[in-house]
Write a protein that holds these residues in place. Structure first.
Motif, mmCIF file in Angstrom:
data_model
loop_
_atom_site.group_PDB
_atom_site.id
_atom_site.type_symbol
_atom_site.label_atom_id
_atom_site.label_comp_id
_atom_site.label_asym_id
_atom_site.label_seq_id
_atom_site.Cartn_x
_atom_site.Cartn_y
_atom_site.Cartn_z
ATOM 1 N N ILE A 36 0.843 -1.201 0.000
ATOM 2 C CA ILE A 36 0.000 0.000 0.000
ATOM 3 C C ILE A 36 0.874 1.244 0.000
ATOM 4 C CG2 ILE A 36 -1.725 1.306 1.310
ATOM 5 C CD1 ILE A 36 -2.745 -1.294 2.436
ATOM 6 N N SER A 37 0.504 2.230 -0.813
ATOM 7 C CA SER A 37 1.220 3.496 -0.851
ATOM 8 C C SER A 37 0.917 4.320 0.397
ATOM 9 C CB SER A 37 0.842 4.306 -2.093
ATOM 10 O OG SER A 37 1.398 5.613 -2.034
ATOM 11 N N TRP A 38 1.953 4.946 0.937
ATOM 12 C CA TRP A 38 1.758 5.792 2.112
ATOM 13 C C TRP A 38 0.932 7.029 1.790
ATOM 14 C CZ3 TRP A 38 3.411 10.882 2.695
ATOM 15 C CH2 TRP A 38 4.315 11.372 1.736
ATOM 16 N N ARG A 39 0.813 7.377 0.520
ATOM 17 C CA ARG A 39 0.056 8.554 0.114
ATOM 18 C C ARG A 39 -1.446 8.295 -0.010
ATOM 19 N NH1 ARG A 39 3.168 12.847 -1.442
ATOM 20 N NH2 ARG A 39 5.380 12.459 -1.901
ATOM 21 N N ASP A 40 -1.858 7.047 0.116
ATOM 22 C CA ASP A 40 -3.277 6.699 0.011
ATOM 23 C C ASP A 40 -3.970 7.035 1.336
ATOM 24 O OD1 ASP A 40 -5.789 5.624 -0.286
ATOM 25 O OD2 ASP A 40 -5.098 3.724 -1.128
ATOM 26 N N THR A 42 -7.091 6.973 1.962
ATOM 27 C CA THR A 42 -8.378 6.299 2.148
ATOM 28 C C THR A 42 -8.243 4.962 2.875
ATOM 29 O OG1 THR A 42 -8.279 5.079 0.037
ATOM 30 C CG2 THR A 42 -9.144 7.338 -0.021
ATOM 31 N N VAL A 43 -7.021 4.572 3.204
ATOM 32 C CA VAL A 43 -6.789 3.248 3.795
ATOM 33 C C VAL A 43 -7.338 3.187 5.216
ATOM 34 C CG1 VAL A 43 -5.048 1.548 4.453
ATOM 35 C CG2 VAL A 43 -4.733 2.928 2.396
ATOM 36 N N ASP A 44 -8.018 2.101 5.512
ATOM 37 C CA ASP A 44 -8.447 1.808 6.877
ATOM 38 C C ASP A 44 -7.377 0.918 7.504
ATOM 39 O OD1 ASP A 44 -9.619 1.153 9.258
ATOM 40 O OD2 ASP A 44 -11.239 -0.057 8.370
ATOM 41 N N TRP A 45 -6.486 1.513 8.280
ATOM 42 C CA TRP A 45 -5.360 0.769 8.844
ATOM 43 C C TRP A 45 -5.817 -0.255 9.883
ATOM 44 C CZ3 TRP A 45 -1.512 1.168 5.773
ATOM 45 C CH2 TRP A 45 -1.262 2.363 5.095
ATOM 46 N N ASP A 46 -7.033 -0.100 10.374
ATOM 47 C CA ASP A 46 -7.554 -1.084 11.326
ATOM 48 C C ASP A 46 -7.728 -2.458 10.690
ATOM 49 O OD1 ASP A 46 -7.658 0.784 13.361
ATOM 50 O OD2 ASP A 46 -9.745 1.345 12.969
ATOM 51 N N ASN A 72 -0.990 8.256 11.957
ATOM 52 C CA ASN A 72 -2.324 7.678 11.798
ATOM 53 C C ASN A 72 -2.290 6.165 11.965
ATOM 54 O OD1 ASN A 72 -3.451 10.191 11.316
ATOM 55 N ND2 ASN A 72 -3.289 10.007 9.082
ATOM 56 N N ILE A 73 -1.242 5.542 11.428
ATOM 57 C CA ILE A 73 -1.097 4.088 11.603
ATOM 58 C C ILE A 73 -0.862 3.757 13.067
ATOM 59 C CG2 ILE A 73 0.266 2.061 10.980
ATOM 60 C CD1 ILE A 73 0.955 3.529 8.341
ATOM 61 N N GLU A 74 -0.005 4.544 13.704
ATOM 62 C CA GLU A 74 0.313 4.320 15.113
ATOM 63 C C GLU A 74 -0.943 4.392 15.986
ATOM 64 O OE1 GLU A 74 3.115 4.046 18.496
ATOM 65 O OE2 GLU A 74 3.120 3.448 16.390
#
Length: 290
Positions: A36-40, A42-46, A72-74
């Motif tokens: 996955i690109s870090w620039r996306d 819209t990603v639901d990291w959950d 945001n991931i953290e």
């Protein structure tokens, strides 16, 4: 099946990337990988159990946005590797000063918050050399990195003033050992040694990255290399799932050029068992996730 996100960039078309070599051993170990690109945004990291930062090799173009992504991931349900605070510390190469305070040998460096009109003259006088290296404190892929002979410093000042008008930079002596024997990289997974390579630039260049024509060779580290790398890892503020320690020979012995804890190429292509070793370490660490 637990899921792991491999953090990358929009396109790796112009780069040599080997993260796909993790897909098969991860799958065999019961983990599903997704790149996955870090620039996306819209990603639901959950959706993921773990996110491993691997090849976001354009992050230096917008470091603040990149750190926001990591934050945001953290804050999600996913576990971030390497840990956020460790990568935040590693973004600016001023981390080398922290390591040096703990006795880790580093390449001699002058630090500047921005361009200063006499900084090149000060570098030449300080290091007593005839060639300098100038690069940003936050950089990757040798972007905005200059090799400047003493006889040509006036020719570079205009470009340096433009690039570093509001950007921190560092000045180091050019080390001939970059050309021969080259730069040594030792790779560690959860502080366990995996493999090592020697990187040398193409003829008439000083940059060792493959994208700039650099050449790679597998090597067996010397006892001193192991010792400096071990000392470096012990000085880190946190334990790292993956680390690359870049070493260079100087007149005073081996020195650390960089410790890559965010997005180093791990050169799985240079050791047939390295991707499996990474997977084994990862699976052992996250054996509690089913």
């Amino acid at each position: 099946m637990p899921k792991v996100a491999i953090l990358t960039m929009d396109s790796l078309e112009d780069f040599f990337a080997y993260d796909h070599m993790l897909d098969a051993p991860m799958r065999q170990a019961g983990w599903q990988t997704e790149h996955i690109s870090w620039r996306d945004t819209t990603v639901d990291w959950d959706r993921f159990d773990v996110v491993i930062v691997r090849s976001p090799w354009d992050y230096q173009d917008d470091a603040d946005a990149f750190l926001t992504c990591l934050s945001n991931i953290e804050q999600s349900e996913a576990i971030l590797e390497n840990p956020y605070s460790l990568m935040e510390w590693n973004v600016a190469k001023t981390y080398l000063r922290d390591l040096n305070k703990q006795g880790v040998p580093i390449v001699p460096t002058l630090w500047f918050e921005h361009y200063e009109h006499d900084m090149l003259e000060r570098g030449l006088a300080k290091f007593k050399v005839d060639t300098l290296i100038v690069k940003p404190v936050v950089s990757a892929n040798a972007d905005h990195t200059y090799r400047i002979p003493s006889a040509q410093i006036d020719d570079y000042k205009g470009a340096l003033q433009d690039v570093f008008a509001e950007r921190a930079l560092m000045i180091q002596p050019f080390l001939p050992s970059v050309l021969s024997p080259g730069e040594f990289s030792l790779f560690y997974f959860d502080h366990q040694y995996s493999h090592a390579i020697l990187k040398t630039p193409k003829t008439d260049d000083f940059r060792v990255q493959e994208e700039h024509g650099g050449r790679l060779a597998s090597v067996e580290p010397t006892a001193q290399m192991y010792a400096v790398a071990k000392q470096t890892l012990a000085a880190l503020p946190q334990r790292a799932l993956y680390a690359r320690v870049d070493l260079i020979e100087t007149d005073q012995g081996l020195a650390v050029m960089e410790v890559e804890l965010i997005e180093p190429s791990l050169y799985f292509n240079m050791d047939d068992n390295s991707a499996q070793r990474f997977t084994d370490v990862f699976v052992q660490k996250y054996a509690h996730i089913k």
